[in-house]
Design a protein around this motif. Structure first.
Motif, PDB file in Angstrom:
ATOM      1  N   HIS A  94     -23.578   1.007 113.087  1.00 53.37           N
ATOM      2  CA  HIS A  94     -22.750   2.177 113.371  1.00 53.37           C
ATOM      3  C   HIS A  94     -22.886   3.163 112.216  1.00 53.37           C
ATOM      4  N   ILE A  95     -23.205   4.405 112.534  1.00 51.03           N
ATOM      5  CA  ILE A  95     -23.390   5.430 111.514  1.00 51.03           C
ATOM      6  C   ILE A  95     -22.320   6.502 111.670  1.00 51.03           C
ATOM      7  N   GLU A  96     -21.556   6.730 110.603  1.00 50.65           N
ATOM      8  CA  GLU A  96     -20.511   7.749 110.604  1.00 50.65           C
ATOM      9  C   GLU A  96     -21.145   9.118 110.371  1.00 50.65           C
ATOM     10  N   SER A  97     -20.889  10.055 111.268  1.00 50.62           N
ATOM     11  CA  SER A  97     -21.448  11.386 111.125  1.00 50.62           C
ATOM     12  C   SER A  97     -20.736  12.342 112.065  1.00 50.62           C
ATOM     13  N   LYS A  98     -20.657  13.634 111.663  1.00 55.67           N
ATOM     14  CA  LYS A  98     -20.110  14.644 112.555  1.00 55.67           C
ATOM     15  C   LYS A  98     -21.079  14.929 113.697  1.00 55.67           C
ATOM     16  N   VAL A  99     -22.364  14.687 113.452  1.00 60.56           N
ATOM     17  CA  VAL A  99     -23.355  14.752 114.513  1.00 60.56           C
ATOM     18  C   VAL A  99     -23.424  13.368 115.132  1.00 60.56           C
ATOM     19  N   ARG A 100     -23.138  13.271 116.413  1.00 55.91           N
ATOM     20  CA  ARG A 100     -23.053  11.957 117.054  1.00 55.91           C
ATOM     21  C   ARG A 100     -24.391  11.226 116.990  1.00 55.91           C
ATOM     22  N   ILE A 101     -24.334  10.040 116.417  1.00 57.33           N
ATOM     23  CA  ILE A 101     -25.484   9.138 116.410  1.00 57.33           C
ATOM     24  C   ILE A 101     -25.045   7.861 117.118  1.00 57.33           C
ATOM     25  N   PRO A 102     -25.737   7.463 118.166  1.00 62.78           N
ATOM     26  CA  PRO A 102     -25.284   6.310 118.952  1.00 62.78           C
ATOM     27  C   PRO A 102     -25.357   5.009 118.167  1.00 62.78           C
ATOM     28  N   ASP A 103     -24.466   4.075 118.509  1.00 61.37           N
ATOM     29  CA  ASP A 103     -24.549   2.742 117.934  1.00 61.37           C
ATOM     30  C   ASP A 103     -25.854   2.092 118.378  1.00 61.37           C
ATOM     31  N   MET A 104     -26.413   1.286 117.491  1.00 59.07           N
ATOM     32  CA  MET A 104     -27.697   0.638 117.780  1.00 59.07           C
ATOM     33  C   MET A 104     -27.557  -0.873 117.737  1.00 59.07           C
ATOM     34  N   THR A 105     -28.359  -1.533 118.543  1.00 59.54           N
ATOM     35  CA  THR A 105     -28.308  -2.990 118.686  1.00 59.54           C
ATOM     36  C   THR A 105     -29.395  -3.639 117.835  1.00 59.54           C
ATOM     37  N   LEU A 106     -29.040  -4.699 117.140  1.00 64.16           N
ATOM     38  CA  LEU A 106     -30.013  -5.455 116.367  1.00 64.16           C
ATOM     39  C   LEU A 106     -30.916  -6.239 117.321  1.00 64.16           C
ATOM     40  N   LEU A 107     -32.236  -6.004 117.211  1.00 62.71           N
ATOM     41  CA  LEU A 107     -33.193  -6.683 118.085  1.00 62.71           C
ATOM     42  C   LEU A 107     -33.907  -7.844 117.404  1.00 62.71           C
ATOM     43  N   GLY A 108     -33.886  -7.877 116.078  1.00 62.28           N
ATOM     44  CA  GLY A 108     -34.539  -8.982 115.386  1.00 62.28           C
ATOM     45  C   GLY A 108     -34.509  -8.811 113.889  1.00 62.28           C
ATOM     46  N   VAL A 109     -34.666  -9.933 113.179  1.00 58.78           N
ATOM     47  CA  VAL A 109     -34.735  -9.929 111.714  1.00 58.78           C
ATOM     48  C   VAL A 109     -35.949 -10.737 111.282  1.00 58.78           C
ATOM     49  N   GLY A 110     -36.398 -10.494 110.064  1.00 55.94           N
ATOM     50  CA  GLY A 110     -37.539 -11.249 109.552  1.00 55.94           C
ATOM     51  C   GLY A 110     -37.674 -11.062 108.059  1.00 55.94           C
ATOM     52  N   VAL A 111     -38.466 -11.898 107.436  1.00 61.66           N
ATOM     53  CA  VAL A 111     -38.667 -11.845 105.994  1.00 61.66           C
ATOM     54  C   VAL A 111     -40.023 -11.224 105.689  1.00 61.66           C
ATOM     55  N   ARG A 112     -40.090 -10.495 104.597  1.00 63.78           N
ATOM     56  CA  ARG A 112     -41.337  -9.939 104.081  1.00 63.78           C
ATOM     57  C   ARG A 112     -41.779 -10.798 102.910  1.00 63.78           C
ATOM     58  N   LYS A 113     -43.019 -11.328 102.978  1.00 59.60           N
ATOM     59  CA  LYS A 113     -43.570 -12.150 101.907  1.00 59.60           C
ATOM     60  C   LYS A 113     -44.839 -11.499 101.385  1.00 59.60           C
ATOM     61  N   VAL A 114     -45.114 -11.715 100.101  1.00 58.53           N
ATOM     62  CA  VAL A 114     -46.314 -11.140  99.503  1.00 58.53           C
ATOM     63  C   VAL A 114     -47.076 -12.210  98.727  1.00 58.53           C
ATOM     64  N   SER A 115     -48.366 -11.958  98.546  1.00 52.23           N
ATOM     65  CA  SER A 115     -49.314 -12.784  97.790  1.00 52.23           C
ATOM     66  C   SER A 115     -49.512 -14.137  98.459  1.00 52.23           C
ATOM     67  N   PHE A 116     -50.523 -14.843  97.977  1.00 51.04           N
ATOM     68  CA  PHE A 116     -50.841 -16.157  98.543  1.00 51.04           C
ATOM     69  C   PHE A 116     -49.730 -17.166  98.266  1.00 51.04           C
ATOM     70  N   LEU A 117     -48.850 -16.853  97.332  1.00 49.15           N
ATOM     71  CA  LEU A 117     -47.730 -17.747  97.038  1.00 49.15           C
ATOM     72  C   LEU A 117     -46.580 -17.565  98.027  1.00 49.15           C
ATOM     73  N   LYS A 118     -46.710 -16.570  98.915  1.00 46.17           N
ATOM     74  CA  LYS A 118     -45.685 -16.300  99.916  1.00 46.17           C
ATOM     75  C   LYS A 118     -44.313 -16.066  99.266  1.00 46.17           C
ATOM     76  N   VAL A 119     -44.294 -15.190  98.276  1.00 43.58           N
ATOM     77  CA  VAL A 119     -43.047 -14.855  97.588  1.00 43.58           C
ATOM     78  C   VAL A 119     -42.185 -13.990  98.507  1.00 43.58           C
ATOM     79  N   LYS A 120     -40.941 -14.370  98.683  1.00 39.16           N
ATOM     80  CA  LYS A 120     -40.026 -13.610  99.537  1.00 39.16           C
ATOM     81  C   LYS A 120     -39.563 -12.344  98.801  1.00 39.16           C
ATOM     82  N   VAL A 121     -39.761 -11.204  99.451  1.00 38.90           N
ATOM     83  CA  VAL A 121     -39.409  -9.920  98.833  1.00 38.90           C
ATOM     84  C   VAL A 121     -38.118  -9.366  99.433  1.00 38.90           C
ATOM     85  N   TYR A 122     -38.083  -9.259 100.758  1.00 36.89           N
ATOM     86  CA  TYR A 122     -36.886  -8.738 101.405  1.00 36.89           C
ATOM     87  C   TYR A 122     -36.804  -9.240 102.836  1.00 36.89           C
TER      88      TYR A 122
END
Length: 280
Positions: A94-122
């Motif tokens: 939900h985004i608060e704004s004087k310009v109406r922005i519709p509520d959005m539905t979460l469709l999925g989550v996932g992790v970002r990994k880097v390097s051959f060590l598969k370090v979790k970034v975000y």
């Protein structure tokens, strides 16, 4: 553009005055005065630094182009947790704004990994406005085609939450590389004319300049909103607290980098879970 200006003007501006403490020295003896002066100088420096950082924080927050309604605590049933990082995402954005922005539905989550060590970034969550009455996902479309249709035809948002302390420049470099790679592909395949290519290149450079060289702490969200499409106008991507991009290619491709068919997706689990939740 007028909606964007209205959104920016709606935000409060604050002025922060910093009052430095006055240090009054009382001379008693040469030795005591020297000790007192040294001690008070240290205190003044420490106090001034703390107050300066606080003032900088207030001024930074007062310039936010977008305010997101993010409660400090969500009920367990109102969130989805990334199983690889234990980072929680609200099911509805939900985004608060004087310009109406519709509520959005979460469709999925996932992790970002880097390097051959598969370090979790975000961890990243992808949101879309599925209540848009103009949405008509083509029958028989592939999952990738459905995702591209959503990105091009409705309001979307990605929320990026670092798993470990990182730097805005680290995130920026990955974003710019992905956008530049996609631009090179589009030019090679003649999917863009010369003017569109030049405009996209200029906006990618703008993305590169809007990220400050400061840390982004673990658990601090970075939200990127893809504003709803407006006939005859380029799409607008709003990077919370950082700036905006007004270019069809750059704005939409920032989101499509997570879903296009390629070997090096930023987060394969995100794409898998979003596809699994797409409407039939």
């Amino acid at each position: 553009m007028s909606s964007l200006r209205t959104l920016t003007r709606a935000l409060p501006r604050t002025t922060c005055r910093v009052y430095a403490p006055r240090v009054r020295l009382i001379q008693t003896s040469a030795k005591a005065a020297a000790g007192t002066a040294a001690r008070d100088t240290r205190l003044a420096l420490l106090g001034g630094t703390a107050i300066g950082l606080f003032a900088t924080s207030l001024l930074w927050k007062s310039q936010q182009p977008l305010h997101l309604d993010a409660p400090p605590a969500e009920k367990e049933e109102d969130v989805v947790v990334d199983p690889e990082t234990n980072i929680a995402f609200p099911k509805t954005m939900h985004i608060e704004s004087k310009v109406r922005i519709p509520d959005m539905t979460l469709l999925g989550v996932g992790v970002r990994k880097v390097s051959f060590l598969k370090v979790k970034v975000y961890s990243i969550g992808f949101y879309a406005d599925l209540s848009n009455p103009n949405l008509k996902i083509p029958e028989g479309a592939t999952p990738e085609e459905k995702l591209e249709y959503l990105v091009h035809n409705t309001t979307c948002c990605v929320r990026i939450i670092p798993y470990r302390n990182t730097n805005y420049h680290h995130l920026r470099d990955a974003f710019v590389r992905a956008l530049q790679l996609r631009l090179n592909e589009a030019i090679r395949d003649k999917a863009l004319d010369e003017d569109a290519g030049l405009n996209a290149s200029a906006n990618i450079r703008k993305v590169k300049t809007m990220f400050p060289n400061v840390s982004l702490n673990a658990g601090s969200p970075l939200d990127v909103l893809l504003a709803p499409p407006v006939p005859g106008k380029p799409r607008v991507a709003i990077f919370r607290d950082l700036g905006t991009v007004e270019d069809e290619f750059t704005s939409t491709e920032f989101f499509m980098q997570y879903f296009r068919e390629r070997d090096a997706l930023p987060s394969p689990p995100l794409k898998e879970r979003v596809i699994a939740s797409l409407p039939a």
